[in-house]
Design an enzyme around this catalytic site. Structure first.
Site, PDB file in Angstrom:
ATOM      1  N   GLY A   7      -5.170   1.879  17.440  1.00 16.52           N
ATOM      2  CA  GLY A   7      -4.198   1.591  16.229  1.00 16.52           C
ATOM      3  C   GLY A   7      -3.519   2.816  15.597  1.00 16.52           C
ATOM      4  N   ALA A   8      -2.502   2.717  14.855  1.00 21.96           N
ATOM      5  CA  ALA A   8      -1.912   3.885  14.173  1.00 21.96           C
ATOM      6  C   ALA A   8      -1.096   3.277  13.038  1.00 21.96           C
ATOM      7  CB  ALA A   8      -0.905   4.526  15.018  1.00 21.96           C
TER       8      ALA A   8
ATOM      9  N   GLY B 156      -1.667   1.091   9.091  1.00 22.48           N
ATOM     10  CA  GLY B 156      -2.247   1.540   7.769  1.00 22.48           C
ATOM     11  C   GLY B 156      -4.031   1.625   7.629  1.00 22.48           C
TER      12      GLY B 156
ATOM     13  N   LYS C 268       0.825  -1.091  -0.051  1.00 20.34           N
ATOM     14  CA  LYS C 268       0.092   0.074  -0.090  1.00 20.34           C
ATOM     15  C   LYS C 268       0.708   1.266   0.166  1.00 20.34           C
ATOM     16  CE  LYS C 268      -4.046  -2.183   2.394  1.00 20.34           C
ATOM     17  NZ  LYS C 268      -4.961  -1.869   3.318  1.00 20.34           N
TER      18      LYS C 268
HETATM   19  N1  NAP Z   1     -12.121  -5.403   7.652  1.00 15.83           N
HETATM   20  C1  NAP Z   1     -11.277  -5.012   6.526  1.00 15.83           C
HETATM   21  O1  NAP Z   1     -11.822  -4.658   5.511  1.00 15.83           O
HETATM   22  C2  NAP Z   1      -9.780  -4.684   6.568  1.00 15.83           C
HETATM   23  C3  NAP Z   1      -9.097  -3.774   5.896  1.00 15.83           C
HETATM   24  C4  NAP Z   1      -7.756  -3.512   6.134  1.00 15.83           C
HETATM   25  C5  NAP Z   1      -7.288  -3.972   7.196  1.00 15.83           C
HETATM   26  N2  NAP Z   1      -7.893  -4.830   8.158  1.00 15.83           N
HETATM   27  C6  NAP Z   1      -6.974  -5.412   9.525  1.00 15.83           C
HETATM   28  O2  NAP Z   1      -6.650  -4.221  10.005  1.00 15.83           O
HETATM   29  C7  NAP Z   1      -5.509  -4.804  10.938  1.00 15.83           C
HETATM   30  C8  NAP Z   1      -4.611  -3.933  10.895  1.00 15.83           C
HETATM   31  O3  NAP Z   1      -4.059  -3.943   9.630  1.00 15.83           O
HETATM   32  P1  NAP Z   1      -2.989  -2.613   9.233  1.00 15.83           P
HETATM   33  O4  NAP Z   1      -2.717  -2.903   7.752  1.00 15.83           O
HETATM   34  O5  NAP Z   1      -3.362  -1.324   9.756  1.00 15.83           O
HETATM   35  O6  NAP Z   1      -1.653  -3.331   9.908  1.00 15.83           O
HETATM   36  P2  NAP Z   1      -0.237  -2.382  10.267  1.00 15.83           P
HETATM   37  O7  NAP Z   1      -0.129  -1.194   9.524  1.00 15.83           O
HETATM   38  O8  NAP Z   1       0.743  -3.475  10.546  1.00 15.83           O
HETATM   39  O9  NAP Z   1      -0.766  -1.816  11.946  1.00 15.83           O
HETATM   40  C9  NAP Z   1      -0.983  -2.825  12.900  1.00 15.83           C
HETATM   41  C10 NAP Z   1      -1.605  -1.950  14.025  1.00 15.83           C
HETATM   42  O10 NAP Z   1      -1.803  -3.055  15.046  1.00 15.83           O
HETATM   43  C11 NAP Z   1      -1.118  -2.660  16.452  1.00 15.83           C
HETATM   44  N3  NAP Z   1      -0.553  -3.992  16.950  1.00 15.83           N
HETATM   45  C12 NAP Z   1      -0.160  -4.992  16.281  1.00 15.83           C
HETATM   46  N4  NAP Z   1       0.405  -6.077  17.170  1.00 15.83           N
HETATM   47  C13 NAP Z   1       0.195  -5.428  18.392  1.00 15.83           C
HETATM   48  C14 NAP Z   1       0.318  -5.721  19.784  1.00 15.83           C
HETATM   49  N5  NAP Z   1       0.816  -7.383  20.070  1.00 15.83           N
HETATM   50  N6  NAP Z   1      -0.159  -5.072  20.891  1.00 15.83           N
HETATM   51  C15 NAP Z   1      -0.597  -3.880  20.631  1.00 15.83           C
HETATM   52  N7  NAP Z   1      -0.887  -3.354  19.212  1.00 15.83           N
HETATM   53  C16 NAP Z   1      -0.455  -4.117  18.429  1.00 15.83           C
HETATM   54  C17 NAP Z   1       0.306  -2.027  15.734  1.00 15.83           C
HETATM   55  O11 NAP Z   1       0.778  -1.054  16.973  1.00 15.83           O
HETATM   56  P3  NAP Z   1       2.234  -0.424  16.714  1.00 15.83           P
HETATM   57  O12 NAP Z   1       1.912   0.731  15.869  1.00 15.83           O
HETATM   58  O13 NAP Z   1       2.748  -0.253  18.278  1.00 15.83           O
HETATM   59  O14 NAP Z   1       3.116  -1.472  15.965  1.00 15.83           O
HETATM   60  C18 NAP Z   1      -0.446  -1.039  14.681  1.00 15.83           C
HETATM   61  O15 NAP Z   1      -1.175  -0.110  15.286  1.00 15.83           O
HETATM   62  C19 NAP Z   1      -5.427  -6.314  10.645  1.00 15.83           C
HETATM   63  O16 NAP Z   1      -5.875  -7.344  11.316  1.00 15.83           O
HETATM   64  C20 NAP Z   1      -5.983  -6.586   9.319  1.00 15.83           C
HETATM   65  O17 NAP Z   1      -6.340  -7.849   8.830  1.00 15.83           O
HETATM   66  C21 NAP Z   1      -9.252  -5.270   8.013  1.00 15.83           C
END
Ligand code: NAP
Length: 264
Positions: free
Chosen positions: A135-136, A138, A74
């Site tokens: 969360g912070a 993507g 992305k």
């Molecule tokens: N429903 C849908 O259509 C849809 C669409 C897009 C994404 N999603 C889901 O959204 C979720 C996040 O995706 P993303 O793309 O934003 O991922 P990302 O950019 O990797 O961000 C991950 C987020 O989760 C936090 N995190 C991960 N492990 C953690 C832990 N053990 N304790 C506390 N915080 C934790 C991270 O915190 P840090 O900043 O501290 O690392 C960050 O805020 C995924 O589960 C994805 O499948 C769903």
């Protein structure tokens, strides 16, 4: 109606790495067929080091219509587009791009719009609401921008890593100076609590927030889709809160993506 691929078919793809788990082609091809469009979507498994070459090659494909872009591309894809929507620019990421009539590539970020569409379809208003977004990454960035555009009373941001939290708050404030943005603090005092972290994907994950501290009557929304009923949603429903599943975001996004990709 079934798809009939011919010499005139417009080609769309979802680009991912790996790509075996994606579900978007099935959903999008059903929409193409239902709309009677001569179009097909396939999955392309492209490693990060091959992404620029992949996009460069597609620029020469005259019947190429556009891409859905997912993990891990992305951010890198944003730099390969010729133009970005303001929200894609603000987030530094795209999850769709469209080939325009002149061959240029326009990128947009619809994750947040999909989340908002899913909330609205379930009857949950955003304007005037006090929102806590956890969360912070993507997904959280895209959701924050989309929520901020709907006139919430305020948005409180929480995240494990303080640097990413501060960076998101700064981006959000720069993009929407009219919205009150808070950093950290209790989860109580909010009408809508959103988990936009990946916590909940694994059975042993801790809860992203203390559900017992959420105000009565609040909506608790999750972005995690697998499992469909996350521990957060199960606990929220058990407390009588309104539990809003991650699948609603995907369904909202599919409509947004279809409209973006097939716009003349
Ligand atoms: N429903 C849908 O259509 C849809 C669409 C897009 C994404 N999603 C889901 O959204 C979720 C996040 O995706 P993303 O793309 O934003 O991922 P990302 O950019 O990797 O961000 C991950 C987020 O989760 C936090 N995190 C991960 N492990 C953690 C832990 N053990 N304790 C506390 N915080 C934790 C991270 O915190 P840090 O900043 O501290 O690392 C960050 O805020 C995924 O589960 C994805 O499948 C769903």
């Amino acid at each position: 109606m079934t798809l009939a691929i011919s010499g005139t078919t417009r080609l769309f793809a979802i680009v991912a790495h790996p790509a075996h788990h994606v579900r978007t082609p099935q959903a999008m091809n059903a929409r193409f067929a239902a709309a009677g469009l001569d179009a097909v979507m396939v999955a392309c498994d492209v490693a990060p080091e091959d992404l620029a070459g992949f996009v460069s090659g597609l620029r020469g494909v005259r019947n190429f219509g556009g891409l859905v872009v997912t993990v891990p591309h992305k951010s890198a894809m944003a730099a390969l587009c010729d133009r970005l929507s303001p929200r894609a620019e603000a987030a530094g990421a795209v999850n769709v791009l469209r080939r325009e009539a002149d061959g240029t590539l326009s990128g947009d970020l619809l994750d947040g719009e999909g989340f908002v569409a899913g909330l609205e379809a379930a009857g949950h208003a955003i304007a005037g609401r006090r929102i806590c977004l956890v969360g912070a990454g993507g997904a959280a960035s895209a959701i924050a921008l989309a929520l901020a555009a709907r006139g919430p009373a305020r948005i409180t941001l929480l995240n494990r890593s303080p640097d990413k939290l501060t960076a998101l708050a700064q981006r959000l404030s720069a993009h929407r100076p009219d919205v009150g943005i808070g950093i950290g603090g209790p989860v109580s005092g909010h009408d809508l609590v959103v988990n936009a972290t990946s916590l909940g994907l694994r059975p042993d994950d801790p809860l992203p927030v203390d559900v017992d501290a959420v105000d009565a009557g609040a909506v608790v929304a999750d972005v995690v889709m697998d499992p469909e009923r996350t521990e957060l949603l199960i606990r929220a429903a058990a407390r009588g809160l309104i539990a809003h599943p991650g699948r609603a975001m995907l369904e909202g996004q599919l409509s947004e993506m279809f409209a973006f990709l097939t716009r003349a």
